[in-house]
Scaffold this motif. Sequence first.
Motif, mmCIF file in Angstrom:
data_model
loop_
_atom_site.group_PDB
_atom_site.id
_atom_site.type_symbol
_atom_site.label_atom_id
_atom_site.label_comp_id
_atom_site.label_asym_id
_atom_site.label_seq_id
_atom_site.Cartn_x
_atom_site.Cartn_y
_atom_site.Cartn_z
ATOM 1 N N ASP A 31 -2.274 -0.662 10.357
ATOM 2 C CA ASP A 31 -1.223 0.202 9.144
ATOM 3 C C ASP A 31 -1.283 1.166 9.104
ATOM 4 O O ASP A 31 -1.275 2.323 9.731
ATOM 5 C CB ASP A 31 -2.638 -0.188 7.747
ATOM 6 C CG ASP A 31 -3.983 0.857 8.275
ATOM 7 O OD1 ASP A 31 -4.020 1.242 8.129
ATOM 8 O OD2 ASP A 31 -5.351 -0.488 7.749
ATOM 9 N N LYS A 32 -0.569 1.977 7.746
ATOM 10 C CA LYS A 32 -0.148 2.996 7.486
ATOM 11 C C LYS A 32 -1.023 4.224 7.688
ATOM 12 O O LYS A 32 -0.965 5.621 7.569
ATOM 13 C CB LYS A 32 0.422 3.244 6.347
ATOM 14 C CG LYS A 32 1.981 3.671 7.133
ATOM 15 C CD LYS A 32 2.911 3.702 5.491
ATOM 16 C CE LYS A 32 3.927 4.690 6.532
ATOM 17 N NZ LYS A 32 4.920 3.993 4.691
ATOM 18 N N GLU A 83 8.614 -1.262 16.371
ATOM 19 C CA GLU A 83 8.947 -1.992 15.323
ATOM 20 C C GLU A 83 9.477 -3.349 14.710
ATOM 21 O O GLU A 83 9.015 -3.967 14.151
ATOM 22 C CB GLU A 83 10.240 -1.245 14.881
ATOM 23 C CG GLU A 83 9.792 0.523 14.177
ATOM 24 C CD GLU A 83 10.953 1.518 13.688
ATOM 25 O OE1 GLU A 83 11.858 0.577 14.151
ATOM 26 O OE2 GLU A 83 10.870 2.618 13.712
ATOM 27 N N ASN A 109 6.769 -5.360 12.878
ATOM 28 C CA ASN A 109 7.633 -5.570 11.715
ATOM 29 C C ASN A 109 6.846 -5.270 10.374
ATOM 30 O O ASN A 109 6.560 -5.782 9.125
ATOM 31 C CB ASN A 109 7.206 -6.649 11.321
ATOM 32 C CG ASN A 109 9.416 -7.798 10.749
ATOM 33 O OD1 ASN A 109 9.600 -6.534 9.891
ATOM 34 N ND2 ASN A 109 8.874 -8.568 9.998
ATOM 35 N N LYS A 110 6.114 -3.835 10.177
ATOM 36 C CA LYS A 110 6.434 -3.218 9.311
ATOM 37 C C LYS A 110 5.516 -2.044 9.535
ATOM 38 O O LYS A 110 6.197 -1.494 10.789
ATOM 39 C CB LYS A 110 3.934 -3.297 8.902
ATOM 40 C CG LYS A 110 3.442 -3.191 9.852
ATOM 41 C CD LYS A 110 2.320 -3.823 9.875
ATOM 42 C CE LYS A 110 1.232 -4.242 11.060
ATOM 43 N NZ LYS A 110 0.067 -4.292 10.469
ATOM 44 N N ASP A 111 5.715 -1.053 8.211
ATOM 45 C CA ASP A 111 6.182 0.454 8.034
ATOM 46 C C ASP A 111 4.969 0.761 8.996
ATOM 47 O O ASP A 111 3.832 0.904 8.006
ATOM 48 C CB ASP A 111 6.428 0.897 7.027
ATOM 49 C CG ASP A 111 8.007 0.116 6.121
ATOM 50 O OD1 ASP A 111 8.350 0.196 7.040
ATOM 51 O OD2 ASP A 111 7.658 1.134 4.915
ATOM 52 N N LEU A 112 5.199 1.751 10.282
ATOM 53 C CA LEU A 112 3.855 2.428 10.525
ATOM 54 C C LEU A 112 4.273 4.062 11.609
ATOM 55 O O LEU A 112 5.156 3.956 11.656
ATOM 56 C CB LEU A 112 2.985 1.243 11.882
ATOM 57 C CG LEU A 112 2.792 0.241 11.992
ATOM 58 C CD1 LEU A 112 2.483 -0.754 13.068
ATOM 59 C CD2 LEU A 112 1.766 0.427 10.953
#
Length: 279
Positions: free
Chosen positions: A90-91, A108, A112-115
Amino acid sequence: MLKDKRIGIIGTGNMGEALINGLVHSRSSIPENITCSDIRNDRLKSIKEVYGVVIAKNNLDVVKASEIVIYAIKPQIMASILKETADCLDKSKIIISIAAGVPLAAIESCLNKDLRLIRVMPNIAASVREGAAAIAPGKHALKDDLKLTQAIFDSVGESVIIEENLMDAITGLSGSGPAYIFLIVDALADAGVKMGLSREDALFLSSQTVLGAAKLLMETKEHPGKLKDKVTSPGGTAITGLHTLEKGGLRTTLINAVEAATNRSKELGEMMIKNFSGN
Ligand SMILES: NC(=O)c1ccc[n+]([C@@H]2O[C@H](COP(=O)([O-])OP(=O)(O)OC[C@H]3O[C@@H](n4cnc5c(N)ncnc54)[C@H](OP(=O)(O)O)[C@@H]3O)[C@@H](O)[C@H]2O)c1
């Protein structure tokens, strides 16, 4: 500060071990803050014995234990290991990939998530703490993430920060570069043997010559052309040898080699993006 960060390393092969060695011996980190995993228990056992780092049961536990996670596994298994560890990414973490030819876009599309992703291209000289690494930030990486990443790779050599679109050129130059230099040293040693030196002396003298020339360049910060002028006396041996190298097209051949390796890296990267999104 890097010393306070919990670092995870997935894969303790050539690069993973080089990073552990650099981090511990430069005192940029402490063994208790480094957690590792590998598919090979024998490797993990010896890594623990030599460096005193923490060994995790599996890759997921490395991610759970770490604020900075370095994926130091082969590009071919990168997609499956990313998937395997995805739930704990996670971020809050910095995620570093050193997989050659794997673009951030591929990672990415797989996760498929903002990292906070960062891509690094090191080279094999990291194993003797003289590596040359290029670091490219992903779109969510923070300025401090780059500083921490640079501190990690500076513990095994020197690093530069670049935009990812230059990564193929970096792969063609410093990533593949040690192979070019090994070939040059081997050829110089052959030349010494042809001229009557023993293989051992020829190899030692050609390797030491490359090391010394590189050190001179780095320490004096002089342009290589200027240093070349300094060592070529009128009508002398060095200018005669250089003339032969130019006639043989050494300069053009090296430029062509880096260009070809850059293009190959680009091709492999495009294949990776397709493979990763289909994973
Ligand atoms: N070496 C270089 O000069 C260099 C330069 C630039 C970039 N890189 C990049 O650095 C990365 C690592 O390269 P390397 O040369 O260090 O490779 P390596 O020596 O093969 O190390 C990878 C390690 O990961 C282990 N592994 C395999 N499957 C695993 C799994 N499922 N979970 C955890 N560990 C697993 C491997 O075990 P097995 O041996 O049993 O497979 C090996 O010990 C690659 O992506 C490469 O592209 C390397």
